[in-house]
Design a protein around this motif. Sequence first.
Motif, PDB file in Angstrom:
ATOM      1  N   ALA A   1       0.850  -1.191   0.000  1.00 20.92           N
ATOM      2  CA  ALA A   1       0.000   0.000   0.000  1.00 20.92           C
ATOM      3  C   ALA A   1       0.880   1.233   0.000  1.00 20.92           C
ATOM      4  O   ALA A   1       1.954   1.244   0.619  1.00 20.92           O
ATOM      5  CB  ALA A   1      -0.913   0.006   1.220  1.00 20.92           C
ATOM      6  N   LEU A   2       0.442   2.260  -0.704  1.00 18.71           N
ATOM      7  CA  LEU A   2       1.095   3.556  -0.656  1.00 18.71           C
ATOM      8  C   LEU A   2       0.449   4.318   0.492  1.00 18.71           C
ATOM      9  O   LEU A   2      -0.781   4.433   0.537  1.00 18.71           O
ATOM     10  CB  LEU A   2       0.916   4.302  -1.977  1.00 18.71           C
ATOM     11  CG  LEU A   2       1.536   5.695  -2.049  1.00 18.71           C
ATOM     12  CD1 LEU A   2       3.064   5.620  -1.936  1.00 18.71           C
ATOM     13  CD2 LEU A   2       1.133   6.388  -3.342  1.00 18.71           C
ATOM     14  N   VAL A   3       1.271   4.801   1.440  1.00 17.37           N
ATOM     15  CA  VAL A   3       0.736   5.510   2.593  1.00 17.37           C
ATOM     16  C   VAL A   3       1.373   6.878   2.710  1.00 17.37           C
ATOM     17  O   VAL A   3       2.462   7.135   2.184  1.00 17.37           O
ATOM     18  CB  VAL A   3       0.955   4.714   3.907  1.00 17.37           C
ATOM     19  CG1 VAL A   3       0.234   3.374   3.859  1.00 17.37           C
ATOM     20  CG2 VAL A   3       2.428   4.522   4.219  1.00 17.37           C
ATOM     21  N   ASP A   4       0.687   7.771   3.419  1.00 17.08           N
ATOM     22  CA  ASP A   4       1.182   9.113   3.710  1.00 17.08           C
ATOM     23  C   ASP A   4       1.334   9.219   5.225  1.00 17.08           C
ATOM     24  O   ASP A   4       0.349   9.170   5.954  1.00 17.08           O
ATOM     25  CB  ASP A   4       0.195  10.145   3.193  1.00 17.08           C
ATOM     26  CG  ASP A   4       0.642  11.578   3.442  1.00 17.08           C
ATOM     27  OD1 ASP A   4       1.514  11.799   4.302  1.00 17.08           O
ATOM     28  OD2 ASP A   4       0.097  12.482   2.783  1.00 17.08           O
ATOM     29  N   ALA A   5       2.564   9.340   5.681  1.00 13.67           N
ATOM     30  CA  ALA A   5       2.857   9.496   7.104  1.00 13.67           C
ATOM     31  C   ALA A   5       3.390  10.908   7.328  1.00 13.67           C
ATOM     32  O   ALA A   5       4.556  11.182   7.047  1.00 13.67           O
ATOM     33  CB  ALA A   5       3.871   8.455   7.559  1.00 13.67           C
TER      34      ALA A   5
ATOM     35  N   ALA B   1       5.127  12.338   4.302  1.00  7.18           N
ATOM     36  CA  ALA B   1       6.107  11.451   3.662  1.00  7.18           C
ATOM     37  C   ALA B   1       5.372  10.258   3.072  1.00  7.18           C
ATOM     38  O   ALA B   1       4.737   9.504   3.798  1.00  7.18           O
ATOM     39  CB  ALA B   1       7.148  10.984   4.668  1.00  7.18           C
ATOM     40  N   LYS B   2       5.424  10.116   1.759  1.00  8.39           N
ATOM     41  CA  LYS B   2       4.743   9.008   1.089  1.00  8.39           C
ATOM     42  C   LYS B   2       5.717   7.862   0.876  1.00  8.39           C
ATOM     43  O   LYS B   2       6.859   8.085   0.460  1.00  8.39           O
ATOM     44  CB  LYS B   2       4.160   9.466  -0.238  1.00  8.39           C
ATOM     45  CG  LYS B   2       3.034  10.467  -0.051  1.00  8.39           C
ATOM     46  CD  LYS B   2       2.496  10.940  -1.372  1.00  8.39           C
ATOM     47  CE  LYS B   2       1.346  11.885  -1.205  1.00  8.39           C
ATOM     48  NZ  LYS B   2       1.696  13.156  -0.603  1.00  8.39           N
ATOM     49  N   ARG B   3       5.267   6.644   1.194  1.00  4.35           N
ATOM     50  CA  ARG B   3       6.110   5.473   0.988  1.00  4.35           C
ATOM     51  C   ARG B   3       5.248   4.242   0.802  1.00  4.35           C
ATOM     52  O   ARG B   3       4.087   4.213   1.186  1.00  4.35           O
ATOM     53  CB  ARG B   3       7.086   5.292   2.136  1.00  4.35           C
ATOM     54  CG  ARG B   3       6.411   5.139   3.490  1.00  4.35           C
ATOM     55  CD  ARG B   3       7.407   5.109   4.598  1.00  4.35           C
ATOM     56  NE  ARG B   3       7.945   3.773   4.715  1.00  4.35           N
ATOM     57  CZ  ARG B   3       8.617   3.336   5.733  1.00  4.35           C
ATOM     58  NH1 ARG B   3       8.869   4.130   6.745  1.00  4.35           N
ATOM     59  NH2 ARG B   3       9.060   2.107   5.788  1.00  4.35           N
ATOM     60  N   GLU B   4       5.846   3.235   0.203  1.00  7.57           N
ATOM     61  CA  GLU B   4       5.154   1.968  -0.018  1.00  7.57           C
ATOM     62  C   GLU B   4       5.494   1.026   1.126  1.00  7.57           C
ATOM     63  O   GLU B   4       6.659   0.885   1.497  1.00  7.57           O
ATOM     64  CB  GLU B   4       5.579   1.359  -1.354  1.00  7.57           C
ATOM     65  CG  GLU B   4       4.644   0.276  -1.825  1.00  7.57           C
ATOM     66  CD  GLU B   4       4.878  -0.081  -3.278  1.00  7.57           C
ATOM     67  OE1 GLU B   4       4.839  -1.277  -3.586  1.00  7.57           O
ATOM     68  OE2 GLU B   4       5.092   0.840  -4.091  1.00  7.57           O
ATOM     69  N   VAL B   5       4.462   0.408   1.707  1.00  6.96           N
ATOM     70  CA  VAL B   5       4.655  -0.515   2.822  1.00  6.96           C
ATOM     71  C   VAL B   5       3.942  -1.826   2.526  1.00  6.96           C
ATOM     72  O   VAL B   5       3.024  -1.880   1.702  1.00  6.96           O
ATOM     73  CB  VAL B   5       4.133   0.072   4.155  1.00  6.96           C
ATOM     74  CG1 VAL B   5       4.855   1.362   4.508  1.00  6.96           C
ATOM     75  CG2 VAL B   5       2.629   0.300   4.116  1.00  6.96           C
TER      76      VAL B   5
END
Length: 70
Positions: free
Chosen positions: A18-22, A25-29
């Motif tokens: 999933a692509l997430v926004d923390a 900061a966007k990253r794939e997890v």
Amino acid sequence: MCVGLPARVIKVNDKGTALVDASGAKREVSAQLLEDLEPGDYVMVHAGSAIARISDDDADETDALLEEYL
């Protein structure tokens, strides 16, 4: 000490990620631990994996605590 960060799901991919926004900061997890994940859900991310679904209130509270700590 282990730290999990709250993140909002932007997109769920077919390959179990999933692509997430923390906090901007966007990253794939990895999303393999959670079933029926949808864009807009909030998750706790630890070591590159979404480990739990959380409420948006939980995410806001965690962000506020991290901001206060830092």
